[in-house]
Design an enzyme around this catalytic site. Structure first.
Site, PDB file in Angstrom:
ATOM      1  CB  CYS A  96      32.895  39.508  44.887  1.00  0.00           C
ATOM      2  SG  CYS A  96      33.659  40.558  45.598  1.00  0.00           S
TER       3      CYS A  96
ATOM      4  CB  CYS B  32      34.982  45.344  40.375  1.00  0.00           C
ATOM      5  SG  CYS B  32      33.761  45.786  41.412  1.00  0.00           S
TER       6      CYS B  32
HETATM    7  N1  DGL Z   1      35.690  43.372  44.114  1.00  0.00           N
HETATM    8  C1  DGL Z   1      34.151  43.640  43.921  1.00  0.00           C
HETATM    9  C2  DGL Z   1      33.564  42.605  43.050  1.00  0.00           C
HETATM   10  O1  DGL Z   1      33.889  41.814  42.358  1.00  0.00           O
HETATM   11  C3  DGL Z   1      33.382  44.033  45.028  1.00  0.00           C
HETATM   12  C4  DGL Z   1      33.864  44.424  46.377  1.00  0.00           C
HETATM   13  C5  DGL Z   1      33.018  45.655  46.906  1.00  0.00           C
HETATM   14  O2  DGL Z   1      31.848  45.490  47.510  1.00  0.00           O
HETATM   15  O3  DGL Z   1      33.447  46.635  46.793  1.00  0.00           O
HETATM   16  O4  DGL Z   1      32.356  42.648  42.965  1.00  0.00           O
END
Ligand code: DGL
Length: 274
Positions: free
Chosen positions: A190, A78
């Site tokens: 993301c 993330c």
């Molecule tokens: N998958 C997460 C990232 O790579 C973010 C998604 C969220 O806002 O929770 O930043």
């Protein structure tokens, strides 16, 4: 680390399903490891949470997981969490922790028109970590930043079978469509976004999209071969596990789909608020 009875697991963590795009790449490269895919759906999305909250929360979730499972390496799949939580996690846990951050460096190496797009959550766009990456690796490029709160949910919905509304997507990306030099290289900053790459490609047909999944799989592979005797860790016939912080209808529908990712056993992990 005790690897005699049960090899330590590889933990891949995200706020939602986004980290599956990273897990996929790691699993492709090392299919015989034992994996735990954990997601903090109770607090999704992370993109609108404060820095302080996220540091505490991510530390609490990882700590709760380590109470029940032996972790050999963790991937914070993330960008929103990695750009802020890595120092605190690394000071707290002794296993290697790999973070996922926007792939600015490779983008700067392949762009032809020197216009890069960084698509990420609002939080990731605002991080000093991100500014530093741009200053270090893409000084000679124009880096167009677009922080969107909606895209991660659009990706979650797509995995649940809800089709992407192309008009909504086009409207969200409009700021780039009207740029004098439209980015020819777009960083998916993301981990949710690779799931909607097909739709993004329709809107930017000329662009090359870059995510960090493959690079992370390489990093994990290298770290594991440095840290462990590969023959001891690499064999596992135990079911891979999915953990989420709450169980709801969404999870109920999701879990059967995760069998396609070789994630076969589900458990809820309760987090005590800090
Ligand atoms: N998958 C997460 C990232 O790579 C973010 C998604 C969220 O806002 O929770 O930043």
């Amino acid at each position: 680390m005790n690897i005699r009875r049960q090899p330590p697991s590889i933990l891949v963590f995200d706020s939602g399903i986004g980290g599956l795009s990273v897990y996929n790449e790691i699993h492709k490269k090392m299919p015989n490891l034992h994996y735990i895919y954990a997601f903090d759906n109770e607090m999704f999305p992370y993109g609108d949470k404060s820095t302080e909250f996220l540091i505490n929360r991510v530390n609490s979730v990882i700590e709760a997981i380590t109470k029940s499972y032996s972790i050999g390496l963790a991937v914070i799949a993330c960008n929103t969490a990695s750009t802020i939580c890595l120092p605190s996690l690394r000071s707290k846990f002794s296993f290697p922790i790999v973070g996922v951050v926007p792939a600015i460096k490779p983008a700067s190496q392949i762009t032809q028109n020197k216009s890069i797009g960084l698509l990420a959550t609002k939080a990731t766009i605002q991080r000093t970590y991100t500014t530093n990456l741009i200053n270090e690796f893409a000084k000679n490029c124009t880096v167009n930043l677009l922080g969107l709160s909606e895209l991660a949910l659009i990706a979650e919905n797509k995995l649940q079978g809800i089709p992407v509304d192309m008009q909504q997507l086009r409207d969200l990306l409009q700021p780039w469509l009207s740029l004098p030099t439209v980015p020819d290289t777009i960083v998916l900053g993301c981990t949710h976004y690779p799931f909607i790459k097909e739709e993004l490609q329709i809107i930017f047909p000329q662009a090359t999209f870059i995510d960090s999944g493959n690079a992370i799989a390489f990093r994990v592979h290298n770290l594991l071969t440095e840290q462990f005797d590969a023959n001891k860790i690499i064999r596992s016939n135990i079911d891979n596990i999915v953990l989420s912080t709450i169980y709801n209808q969404y999870v109920e529908k999701l879990v059967p789909k995760l069998v396609n990712y070789n994630l076969n056993k589900y458990q809820t992990i309760k987090i005590v608020s800090v």
